[in-house]
Design an enzyme around this catalytic site. Structure first.
Site, PDB file in Angstrom:
ATOM      1  N   HIS A  19       0.861  -1.350  -0.118  1.00 57.26           N
ATOM      2  CA  HIS A  19      -0.002   0.013  -0.099  1.00 57.26           C
ATOM      3  C   HIS A  19       0.833   1.244  -0.064  1.00 57.26           C
ATOM      4  CE1 HIS A  19      -3.066  -2.821   2.363  1.00 57.26           C
ATOM      5  NE2 HIS A  19      -3.612  -2.422   1.291  1.00 57.26           N
ATOM      6  N   LYS A  43     -15.665  -7.382   7.110  1.00 54.18           N
ATOM      7  CA  LYS A  43     -16.816  -7.346   8.288  1.00 54.18           C
ATOM      8  C   LYS A  43     -16.204  -7.518   9.624  1.00 54.18           C
ATOM      9  CE  LYS A  43     -20.409  -9.501   5.833  1.00 54.18           C
ATOM     10  NZ  LYS A  43     -19.990  -9.971   4.588  1.00 54.18           N
ATOM     11  N   ARG A  92      -1.726  -6.211  -8.410  1.00 59.27           N
ATOM     12  CA  ARG A  92      -0.736  -7.180  -8.223  1.00 59.27           C
ATOM     13  C   ARG A  92      -0.567  -8.423  -9.123  1.00 59.27           C
ATOM     14  NH1 ARG A  92      -2.725  -7.753  -2.191  1.00 59.27           N
ATOM     15  NH2 ARG A  92      -4.657  -7.372  -3.489  1.00 59.27           N
ATOM     16  N   SER A 130      -2.715  -7.919   2.751  1.00 62.44           N
ATOM     17  CA  SER A 130      -3.147  -8.053   4.186  1.00 62.44           C
ATOM     18  C   SER A 130      -3.654  -9.161   4.852  1.00 62.44           C
ATOM     19  CB  SER A 130      -4.343  -6.828   4.250  1.00 62.44           C
ATOM     20  OG  SER A 130      -3.909  -5.676   3.880  1.00 62.44           O
TER      21      SER A 130
HETATM   22  P1  ADP Z   1      -9.812  -3.599  -0.565  1.00 67.16           P
HETATM   23  O1  ADP Z   1     -10.672  -4.491   0.320  1.00 67.16           O
HETATM   24  O2  ADP Z   1     -10.509  -2.246  -1.015  1.00 67.16           O
HETATM   25  O3  ADP Z   1      -9.412  -4.577  -1.629  1.00 67.16           O
HETATM   26  P2  ADP Z   1      -7.143  -3.489   0.203  1.00 67.16           P
HETATM   27  O4  ADP Z   1      -6.560  -2.765   1.345  1.00 67.16           O
HETATM   28  O5  ADP Z   1      -6.722  -5.002   0.301  1.00 67.16           O
HETATM   29  O6  ADP Z   1      -8.629  -3.151   0.154  1.00 67.16           O
HETATM   30  O7  ADP Z   1      -6.469  -2.944  -1.124  1.00 67.16           O
HETATM   31  C1  ADP Z   1      -6.588  -1.838  -1.374  1.00 67.16           C
HETATM   32  C2  ADP Z   1      -5.794  -1.452  -2.861  1.00 67.16           C
HETATM   33  O8  ADP Z   1      -4.710  -1.811  -2.808  1.00 67.16           O
HETATM   34  C3  ADP Z   1      -6.539  -2.438  -3.719  1.00 67.16           C
HETATM   35  O9  ADP Z   1      -6.542  -1.709  -5.141  1.00 67.16           O
HETATM   36  C4  ADP Z   1      -5.379  -3.514  -3.719  1.00 67.16           C
HETATM   37  O10 ADP Z   1      -5.381  -4.257  -4.967  1.00 67.16           O
HETATM   38  C5  ADP Z   1      -4.447  -2.574  -3.507  1.00 67.16           C
HETATM   39  N1  ADP Z   1      -3.058  -3.420  -3.200  1.00 67.16           N
HETATM   40  C6  ADP Z   1      -3.151  -4.219  -1.657  1.00 67.16           C
HETATM   41  N2  ADP Z   1      -1.989  -4.788  -1.576  1.00 67.16           N
HETATM   42  C7  ADP Z   1      -1.184  -4.184  -2.640  1.00 67.16           C
HETATM   43  C8  ADP Z   1       0.189  -4.563  -3.056  1.00 67.16           C
HETATM   44  N3  ADP Z   1       1.046  -5.204  -2.100  1.00 67.16           N
HETATM   45  N4  ADP Z   1       0.773  -3.783  -4.204  1.00 67.16           N
HETATM   46  C9  ADP Z   1      -0.123  -3.179  -4.776  1.00 67.16           C
HETATM   47  N5  ADP Z   1      -1.398  -2.886  -4.621  1.00 67.16           N
HETATM   48  C10 ADP Z   1      -2.016  -3.526  -3.410  1.00 67.16           C
END
Ligand code: ADP
Length: 163
Positions: A19, A43, A92, A130
């Site tokens: 992120h 959730k 990703r 995550s």
């Molecule tokens: P969501 O529940 O909206 O998917 P996340 O926090 O999992 O929330 O992800 C938010 C955004 O960040 C999404 O577009 C996801 O693809 C991107 N994202 C998550 N981890 C990574 C990463 N390691 N590299 C690039 N983008 C990421």
């Protein structure tokens, strides 16, 4: 030429180096970026949305290009109400693509003036998620390469694990 105002919405539960990489790329691309913790996506989150906002703000303290907020509800509604015309999302792997593609087109049909822009993280973060970090940590694995130390400590506290 119209000005691009970008919103990067997500769960950030927890915030990872992936992120952070994306936020840096987004702020460089758009001049500034607003990162939004969206409250209704997970959730039973590990961190409250206030905690997630606090951790994001801490990581970007001193960086005036990164703003942090949180909201409940639809991302496109938030964009329309608050003047954002770009949604930033990370891509990703191919497995991200299908879901992100559907979401981008759904959002476009709801709000045609809001464009979704995808950014790829640095290869070393391209497999960081995550969800997997939570599993590795709970299973006793080393997650230090995936997220900042202060976030790992807070997760250990939440899970009742030794730091
Ligand atoms: P969501 O529940 O909206 O998917 P996340 O926090 O999992 O929330 O992800 C938010 C955004 O960040 C999404 O577009 C996801 O693809 C991107 N994202 C998550 N981890 C990574 C990463 N390691 N590299 C690039 N983008 C990421």
């Amino acid at each position: 030429m119209s000005v691009s105002r970008a919103l990067y919405p997500g769960s950030f539960d927890p915030l990872t180096y992936g992120h952070l990489d994306l936020i840096r790329r987004g702020s460089a691309l758009f001049g500034e970026i607003t990162v939004a913790v969206v409250e209704n996506q997970t959730k039973s989150p590990v961190f409250t949305s206030e905690e997630r906002v606090e951790m994001l703000k801490y990581q970007f303290r001193g960086d005036a290009r990164v703003h942090v907020t949180n909201f409940r509800g639809l991302v496109v509604e938030y964009c329309l109400k608050n003047g954002f015309n770009v949604i930033l999302r990370g891509l990703r792997t191919v497995s991200d693509f299908e879901f992100e593609y559907q979401m981008a087109l759904t959002n476009r049909s709801l709000a045609p003036g809001v464009e979704t822009v995808f950014v790829m993280p640095s290869e070393q973060y391209s497999f960081t998620s995550s969800r997997l970090i939570k599993e590795v940590l709970q299973g006793g694995g080393d997650v230090s390469r995936f997220l900042p130390p202060e976030i790992e400590s807070r997760m250990r506290l939440k899970y009742g694990l030794r730091s």
